[in-house]
Scaffold this motif. Structure first.
Motif, PDB file in Angstrom:
ATOM      1  N   ALA A 152      -9.710 -38.926  -5.627  1.00  0.00           N
ATOM      2  CA  ALA A 152      -9.010 -38.674  -4.371  1.00  0.00           C
ATOM      3  C   ALA A 152      -9.929 -38.081  -3.328  1.00  0.00           C
ATOM      4  O   ALA A 152      -9.749 -38.294  -2.126  1.00  0.00           O
ATOM      5  CB  ALA A 152      -7.825 -37.738  -4.613  1.00  0.00           C
ATOM      6  N   PRO A 156      -9.825 -41.917  -0.992  1.00  0.00           N
ATOM      7  CA  PRO A 156      -8.364 -41.851  -1.088  1.00  0.00           C
ATOM      8  C   PRO A 156      -7.710 -43.217  -1.286  1.00  0.00           C
ATOM      9  O   PRO A 156      -6.712 -43.339  -2.004  1.00  0.00           O
ATOM     10  CB  PRO A 156      -7.945 -41.222   0.252  1.00  0.00           C
ATOM     11  CG  PRO A 156      -9.144 -40.459   0.704  1.00  0.00           C
ATOM     12  CD  PRO A 156     -10.317 -41.249   0.226  1.00  0.00           C
ATOM     13  N   ASP A 157      -8.266 -44.265  -0.656  1.00  0.00           N
ATOM     14  CA  ASP A 157      -7.693 -45.608  -0.805  1.00  0.00           C
ATOM     15  C   ASP A 157      -7.829 -46.110  -2.240  1.00  0.00           C
ATOM     16  O   ASP A 157      -6.897 -46.707  -2.792  1.00  0.00           O
ATOM     17  CB  ASP A 157      -8.384 -46.587   0.157  1.00  0.00           C
ATOM     18  CG  ASP A 157      -8.068 -46.266   1.619  1.00  0.00           C
ATOM     19  OD1 ASP A 157      -6.983 -45.709   1.883  1.00  0.00           O
ATOM     20  OD2 ASP A 157      -8.912 -46.555   2.489  1.00  0.00           O
ATOM     21  N   ARG A 160      -5.269 -44.332  -4.389  1.00  0.00           N
ATOM     22  CA  ARG A 160      -3.919 -44.913  -4.296  1.00  0.00           C
ATOM     23  C   ARG A 160      -3.822 -46.197  -5.113  1.00  0.00           C
ATOM     24  O   ARG A 160      -2.811 -46.456  -5.778  1.00  0.00           O
ATOM     25  CB  ARG A 160      -3.563 -45.180  -2.837  1.00  0.00           C
ATOM     26  CG  ARG A 160      -3.391 -43.921  -1.998  1.00  0.00           C
ATOM     27  CD  ARG A 160      -2.854 -44.242  -0.616  1.00  0.00           C
ATOM     28  NE  ARG A 160      -2.919 -43.078   0.246  1.00  0.00           N
ATOM     29  CZ  ARG A 160      -3.933 -42.798   1.066  1.00  0.00           C
ATOM     30  NH1 ARG A 160      -4.967 -43.643   1.135  1.00  0.00           N
ATOM     31  NH2 ARG A 160      -3.930 -41.715   1.810  1.00  0.00           N
ATOM     32  N   GLN A 165      -2.012 -40.046  -6.402  1.00  0.00           N
ATOM     33  CA  GLN A 165      -1.493 -39.613  -5.107  1.00  0.00           C
ATOM     34  C   GLN A 165      -2.405 -38.527  -4.514  1.00  0.00           C
ATOM     35  O   GLN A 165      -2.443 -37.403  -5.031  1.00  0.00           O
ATOM     36  CB  GLN A 165      -0.077 -39.052  -5.259  1.00  0.00           C
ATOM     37  CG  GLN A 165       0.926 -40.039  -5.814  1.00  0.00           C
ATOM     38  CD  GLN A 165       2.294 -39.404  -6.005  1.00  0.00           C
ATOM     39  OE1 GLN A 165       2.635 -38.406  -5.383  1.00  0.00           O
ATOM     40  NE2 GLN A 165       3.086 -39.990  -6.900  1.00  0.00           N
TER      41      GLN A 165
END
Length: 265
Positions: A152, A156-157, A160, A165
């Motif tokens: 993360a 971050p992408d 996901r 999260q």
């Protein structure tokens, strides 16, 4: 017993704080959350004032207020306020309200300098239990969520896409940061906690090939600084909390010089 020696208790408190702060500090550096950590630490003074006013343990008050501060900042981020502006307003407001609140406690004897800059030499057995208990919680959280936190943080992408999260991992970091702030008050004080989060990680960064190595080296640097600062303070008769930070700052300067020399070579 061995814990009757105040220097032994101080050394154990320094090592416990270092173990809690250093690995978490790596994520603070990677995420560029230095100001976030500073704001959470400053808010702890308000928690100290509330604890003393309500006759509660200082650790409990500092932990709750630090958690509230970190959570509020996380919620308000991106809602019309720049992060640095929001952190600046909340950090200094909480610190000011805390100091004013402490001034009203006329029936309680309090050394405000001990909370601002630490009083590691006055650590008791109960304080040691709190520090090492907090360190165990932080290390367990970081170890449990290490892979998810790292993913993360770096992308971050990608997190996901892997079912992770980023907001949840941010909440884990927030919780761990609040615990570190609460346990480190006795050792280095609220004004110097951020230094123990950031400087060991920054010192370790040039010599680390992997994130795990950086966390391990940062922990070693932090523990060495705690021991060296305690010893230097005893020999030079200087304030212990600031001396510990001075030692880790010197190690950072040496790290920078060595890495710069290696690059030129």
């Amino acid at each position: 017993m061995i814990l009757d020696d105040f220097m032994v208790r101080a050394a154990l408190a320094g090592v416990g704080t270092a173990l809690a702060a250093a690995p978490l500090g790596c994520f603070v550096v990677w995420r560029r959350m230095a100001y976030f950590g500073d704001a959470t630490a400053h808010a702890a003074i308000l928690g100290v004032a509330l604890s003393l006013a309500l006759s509660l343990p200082v650790f409990a008050g500092a932990l709750v207020v630090a958690l509230v501060m970190a959570t509020v900042v996380t919620i308000l981020t991106g809602r019309g306020y720049a992060m640095d502006t929001l952190l600046g307003v909340m950090a200094h407001s909480a610190l000011a309200f805390g100091l004013v609140g402490v001034s009203f406690l006329t029936n309680v004897r309090i050394d405000i300098m001990a909370y601002l800059f630490g009083d590691i030499l006055a650590v008791s057995r109960a304080d040691l239990a709190v520090i090492w208990g907090g360190a165990a919680v932080v290390l367990a959280l970081v170890a449990w969520r290490w892979s998810a936190l790292l993913t993360a943080t770096l992308n971050p992408d990608l997190a996901r896409a892997a079912g992770i999260q980023p907001k949840r991992e941010q909440l884990v970091l927030t919780l761990a940061l609040a615990v570190v702030v609460a346990v480190a008050i006795k050792v280095v004080g609220v004004l110097l906690i951020t230094a123990m989060l950031i400087i060991p990680a920054a010192t370790a960064r040039p010599f680390s090939r992997t994130p795990e190595a950086m966390a391990a080296i940062a922990s070693g640097v932090a523990m060495l600084s705690a021991w060296g600062g305690l010893r230097a303070s005893y020999m030079l008769d200087t304030p212990t909390g600031p001396t510990i930070v001075c030692v880790v700052a010197v190690l950072f300067c040496l790290s920078t010089l060595i890495s710069g020399t290696r690059r030129r070579a």
